[in-house]
Design an enzyme around this catalytic site. Sequence first.
Site, PDB file in Angstrom:
ATOM      1  N   SER A 159     -48.276 -21.231 -16.660  1.00 39.45           N
ATOM      2  CA  SER A 159     -49.992 -21.739 -17.550  1.00 39.45           C
ATOM      3  C   SER A 159     -50.644 -20.283 -16.576  1.00 39.45           C
ATOM      4  O   SER A 159     -50.585 -20.179 -15.298  1.00 39.45           O
ATOM      5  CB  SER A 159     -50.824 -21.991 -17.871  1.00 39.45           C
TER       6      SER A 159
ATOM      7  N   HIS B 165     -47.009 -18.638 -21.075  1.00 40.47           N
ATOM      8  CA  HIS B 165     -48.371 -19.610 -21.382  1.00 40.47           C
ATOM      9  C   HIS B 165     -49.405 -19.167 -21.524  1.00 40.47           C
ATOM     10  O   HIS B 165     -49.625 -19.350 -20.094  1.00 40.47           O
ATOM     11  CB  HIS B 165     -48.142 -21.573 -21.015  1.00 40.47           C
TER      12      HIS B 165
ATOM     13  N   ASP C 108     -53.707 -19.214 -22.356  1.00 40.49           N
ATOM     14  CA  ASP C 108     -54.553 -20.489 -21.973  1.00 40.49           C
ATOM     15  C   ASP C 108     -55.234 -19.419 -23.537  1.00 40.49           C
ATOM     16  O   ASP C 108     -56.197 -18.913 -22.176  1.00 40.49           O
ATOM     17  CB  ASP C 108     -55.033 -21.046 -21.490  1.00 40.49           C
TER      18      ASP C 108
ATOM     19  N   MET D 232     -59.269 -20.112 -24.612  1.00 43.59           N
ATOM     20  CA  MET D 232     -60.705 -20.503 -24.332  1.00 43.59           C
ATOM     21  C   MET D 232     -61.677 -19.475 -25.002  1.00 43.59           C
ATOM     22  O   MET D 232     -61.728 -18.442 -24.234  1.00 43.59           O
ATOM     23  CB  MET D 232     -60.719 -20.719 -22.910  1.00 43.59           C
TER      24      MET D 232
ATOM     25  N   HIS E 258     -51.794 -20.484 -26.299  1.00 48.95           N
ATOM     26  CA  HIS E 258     -52.426 -21.716 -26.688  1.00 48.95           C
ATOM     27  C   HIS E 258     -53.679 -21.188 -27.304  1.00 48.95           C
ATOM     28  O   HIS E 258     -54.973 -21.485 -26.321  1.00 48.95           O
ATOM     29  CB  HIS E 258     -52.270 -23.276 -25.425  1.00 48.95           C
TER      30      HIS E 258
ATOM     31  N   MET F 202     -51.510 -32.940 -25.301  1.00 49.10           N
ATOM     32  CA  MET F 202     -52.393 -33.079 -24.371  1.00 49.10           C
ATOM     33  C   MET F 202     -52.812 -33.462 -22.999  1.00 49.10           C
ATOM     34  O   MET F 202     -52.703 -35.520 -23.500  1.00 49.10           O
ATOM     35  CB  MET F 202     -54.396 -32.057 -24.167  1.00 49.10           C
TER      36      MET F 202
ATOM     37  N   GLY G 234     -59.674 -27.006 -21.520  1.00 48.69           N
ATOM     38  CA  GLY G 234     -60.498 -26.082 -20.988  1.00 48.69           C
ATOM     39  C   GLY G 234     -60.887 -25.907 -19.618  1.00 48.69           C
ATOM     40  O   GLY G 234     -61.303 -24.630 -19.434  1.00 48.69           O
TER      41      GLY G 234
ATOM     42  N   GLY H 166     -57.660 -25.903 -15.815  1.00 47.65           N
ATOM     43  CA  GLY H 166     -56.715 -25.689 -15.295  1.00 47.65           C
ATOM     44  C   GLY H 166     -56.791 -26.782 -13.644  1.00 47.65           C
ATOM     45  O   GLY H 166     -58.277 -27.194 -13.432  1.00 47.65           O
TER      46      GLY H 166
ATOM     47  N   ASP I  49     -49.073 -30.201 -22.152  1.00 48.40           N
ATOM     48  CA  ASP I  49     -50.195 -29.372 -21.541  1.00 48.40           C
ATOM     49  C   ASP I  49     -51.337 -29.934 -20.246  1.00 48.40           C
ATOM     50  O   ASP I  49     -52.019 -30.973 -20.998  1.00 48.40           O
ATOM     51  CB  ASP I  49     -50.394 -28.324 -22.294  1.00 48.40           C
ATOM     52  N   GLY I  50     -50.872 -30.096 -19.302  1.00 46.31           N
ATOM     53  CA  GLY I  50     -52.344 -30.217 -18.528  1.00 46.31           C
ATOM     54  C   GLY I  50     -51.762 -31.080 -17.095  1.00 46.31           C
ATOM     55  O   GLY I  50     -51.242 -32.314 -17.698  1.00 46.31           O
ATOM     56  N   GLY I  51     -52.274 -31.036 -15.494  1.00 45.62           N
ATOM     57  CA  GLY I  51     -51.970 -31.815 -14.896  1.00 45.62           C
ATOM     58  C   GLY I  51     -50.294 -32.153 -14.681  1.00 45.62           C
ATOM     59  O   GLY I  51     -50.029 -33.163 -13.630  1.00 45.62           O
TER      60      GLY I  51
ATOM     61  N   SER J 247     -51.334 -24.409 -12.406  1.00 41.65           N
ATOM     62  CA  SER J 247     -50.949 -25.168 -10.748  1.00 41.65           C
ATOM     63  C   SER J 247     -50.452 -25.512 -10.268  1.00 41.65           C
ATOM     64  O   SER J 247     -50.098 -24.668  -9.299  1.00 41.65           O
ATOM     65  CB  SER J 247     -52.265 -26.585 -10.437  1.00 41.65           C
TER      66      SER J 247
HETATM   67  C1  DX5 Z   1     -55.818 -27.055 -20.363  1.00 45.17           C
HETATM   68  C2  DX5 Z   1     -54.844 -25.989 -20.503  1.00 45.17           C
HETATM   69  C3  DX5 Z   1     -53.578 -25.993 -19.883  1.00 45.17           C
HETATM   70  C4  DX5 Z   1     -53.609 -25.801 -18.539  1.00 45.17           C
HETATM   71  C5  DX5 Z   1     -53.001 -26.097 -17.388  1.00 45.17           C
HETATM   72  O1  DX5 Z   1     -57.037 -26.925 -21.276  1.00 45.17           O
HETATM   73  O2  DX5 Z   1     -54.539 -25.624 -21.570  1.00 45.17           O
HETATM   74  O3  DX5 Z   1     -51.948 -24.762 -20.194  1.00 45.17           O
HETATM   75  O4  DX5 Z   1     -54.038 -24.342 -17.982  1.00 45.17           O
HETATM   76  O5  DX5 Z   1     -52.969 -26.248 -15.957  1.00 45.17           O
HETATM   77  P1  DX5 Z   1     -52.662 -27.438 -15.139  1.00 45.17           P
HETATM   78  O6  DX5 Z   1     -51.235 -27.106 -14.712  1.00 45.17           O
HETATM   79  O7  DX5 Z   1     -53.515 -26.530 -13.847  1.00 45.17           O
HETATM   80  O8  DX5 Z   1     -53.149 -28.227 -15.447  1.00 45.17           O
HETATM   81 ZN    ZN Z   2     -52.468 -24.270 -22.542  1.00 50.58          ZN
END
Ligand code: DX5
Ligand code: ZN
Length: 225
Positions: A8, A33, A35, A37, A66, A137, A142, A144, A172-174, A195
């Site tokens: 991402s 990817h 993101d 928002m 996304h 998710m 929202g 990273g 997606d996420g963490g 990250s």
């Molecule tokens: C969260 C995003 C994710 C995020 C992932 O809202 O959709 O794609 O950037 O970031 P990490 O891997 O740092 O959780």
């Molecule tokens: Zn995402």
Amino acid sequence: MPVLIAPSILAADFAAFGEECRAVEGAGADWIHVDVMDGHFVPNLTFGPATVKAIRPHVRGLLDVHLMIAPVDPFVTAFAEAGADILTAHVEAGPHIHRTLQTIRDAGMRPGVALNPGTPVEAVAPVIDLVDLVCVMTVNPGFGGQRFLDVSPKIAALRAMIGDRPIHIEVDGGIDASTAPGAARAGADVLVAGSAVFRGGSARMPEVYAANITAIRQAAEGVWT
Ligand code: DX5
Ligand code: ZN
């Protein structure tokens, strides 16, 4: 089972998206990817179709966009013209997800549907035959860098729902080398990581990106050996 790694760019250097995309692809990324928002569907603002268009020439593989925006439909054409390959809308983003997914397909992109952690997997059952990807998710969207939420039972239920349809399950996420194995074991085959891919590296130090991607990939694929 091979997994796809989708870094991402939310965790990349915002002043150097072109170089960052080239570096991370050179380091082994499968998809990029993106993101998006809107400060309304999620409490953060990032970028829109103009940024997708700007990075398109720097990406050889698929651009996995996304959308964390509501409404979605007025922007579908703009993302198609910008060069998005996969366009994912949240099932929670409005009352007409079915129409949205049809609109995305009609615009020439591969439709994806995303589910927040608090949304049951049954919410996507009526539209499963319209999508090429379901994004589960594993954080509340929202930002990273948030802590991974274990929704393995949802991923497993989704894998059962999908059966032998050629539909990707993306998480997606963490996601990092410690959380990827559980997601892969439950049935995910596309791992988004911000990250954990960009940490410690830069476009001038892409070997760090390569090591980070390899660590996530090996951890996930190790589940099957
Ligand atoms: C969260 C995003 C994710 C995020 C992932 O809202 O959709 O794609 O950037 O970031 P990490 O891997 O740092 O959780
Ligand atoms: Zn995402």
